[in-house]
Design an enzyme around this catalytic site. Structure first.
Site, PDB file in Angstrom:
ATOM      1  CB  VAL A  47      -0.962   0.037   1.209  1.00 17.85           C
ATOM      2  CG1 VAL A  47      -2.035  -1.022   1.060  1.00 17.85           C
ATOM      3  CG2 VAL A  47      -0.210  -0.113   2.525  1.00 17.85           C
ATOM      4  CE1 TYR A  48       3.847   1.307   4.161  1.00 21.38           C
ATOM      5  CE2 TYR A  48       6.126   0.795   3.637  1.00 21.38           C
ATOM      6  CZ  TYR A  48       5.095   0.854   4.550  1.00 21.38           C
ATOM      7  OH  TYR A  48       5.313   0.470   5.852  1.00 21.38           O
TER       8      TYR A  48
END
Length: 327
Positions: A52-53
């Site tokens: 999700v970064y």
């Protein structure tokens, strides 16, 4: 850089890890490349990221760099899955989601396997044994070499690790847990760290510099180029700008003056050498900041300094935490 075993496993990692939270979002390719090269040249091996970064951008950027800049075999790549951009369901620990997320991570990273695959957070809506089965499948298929968790509280970690140990040879023991830990945030010492020590799970502290506050940069004002001045991250820093934190930061600065070191070095050395800690994960805006953090390799804090910092930052333990019988 010194290498340490990750928990009670044969995997060895550098005792400082490189975080990539801002890669692909605030940290552009050039700065990321400079950071990774400086980290690798200093003997660093552990690089931590997540699916999700930057919506996968951090993994993609790291994949580009291990193709062109640093040999894949020289790095221990750790990524995470389980956080989802859904306001109604922040975490998805289902077997289907996790394994699909792992396949997507491998594609972005451009590699056949990750060295450490971590469940990003506990999902209360999915049976824990289903989540853990995904770890077993990932390791047995060769897509992950080791498995861990992140942001699990004490009972969640103990339950997961014990479940994995219940049938040796069939389940993958947990190698690590990643949690926020610093002089400004010692909550893990209540239950998570004792559980990790007892179960042989290595702790990977995130935000070991108190979200940047322990460097001393916020002692007198908020720098314009800091996270505290960023619209996206100001709320992330704000909890550590209170009076209690200020006293701890002042103590770190005093210790640094006495050791001819920097507050950053003192704060990072303190958490790096705590019992149960394998490798703090350090994020940096550029290679210069990262090099400053990596310079801590030469520093070991004297016992009296550690004790003074322990005292000034001591968390309040109440029933039913350990040692409650003395209250």
């Amino acid at each position: 850089m010194e290498q340490r075993h990750l928990g009670r496993t044969g995997l060895r990692v550098s005792r400082i890890g490189l975080g990539t939270l801002t890669w692909g979002r605030d940290t552009e390719e050039h700065d990321a490349a400079d950071q990774l090269k400086a980290f690798w040249e200093a003997g660093g091996t552990l690089v931590d990221t997540a699916d999700v970064y930057a919506d996968g951008g951090a993994e993609y950027l790291l994949g580009q760099l291990i193709t062109d800049l640093v040999p894949r075999r020289d790095l221990v790549i750790a990524t995470k899955a389980g956080s989802v951009p859904d306001p109604e369901r922040r975490f998805d620990g289902s077997r289907g989601h996790l394994l699909a997320a792992l396949d997507a991570s491998l594609e972005r990273l451009g590699t056949d396997y990750v060295d450490l695959w971590q469940v990003h957070a506990f999902d209360p809506t999915t049976p824990l044994d289903e989540t853990l089965q995904a770890l077993d499948l990932a390791v047995s298929s060769g897509r992950a070499r080791y498995a861990g968790v992140s942001n699990f509280c004490g009972w969640q970690l103990a339950k997961a690790a014990t479940w994995q140990l219940a049938a040796p040879g069939f389940r993958t023991r947990l190698a690590s847990t990643q949690m926020e830990y610093s002089l400004l945030q010692r909550g893990v010492e209540r239950e998570v760290l004792p559980a990790a020590l007892d179960l042989g799970v290595g702790l990977l502290p995130s935000s070991p510099l108190g979200r940047g506050v322990l460097t001393g940069k916020y002692r007198h004002a908020t720098p314009a180029d800091s996270r505290g001045a960023s619209p996206e991250l100001a709320a992330f820093v704000a909890p550590y700008l209170d009076e209690t934190a200020s006293r701890i930061v002042d103590a770190v600065a005093t210790a640094a003056d006495g050791l001819a070191a920097t507050p950053l070095q003192v704060a990072l050395a303190w958490v790096r050498d705590r019992p149960g800690v394998t490798a703090p994960i350090v994020g940096a805006r550029n290679a210069q900041q990262l090099t400053a953090a990596l310079s801590v390799e030469a520093l070991s804090l004297p016992d009296e300094i550690c004790e003074a910092l322990d005292d000034v930052s001591a968390p309040v333990h109440h029933y039913p935490d350990q040692d409650w019988s003395t209250l």
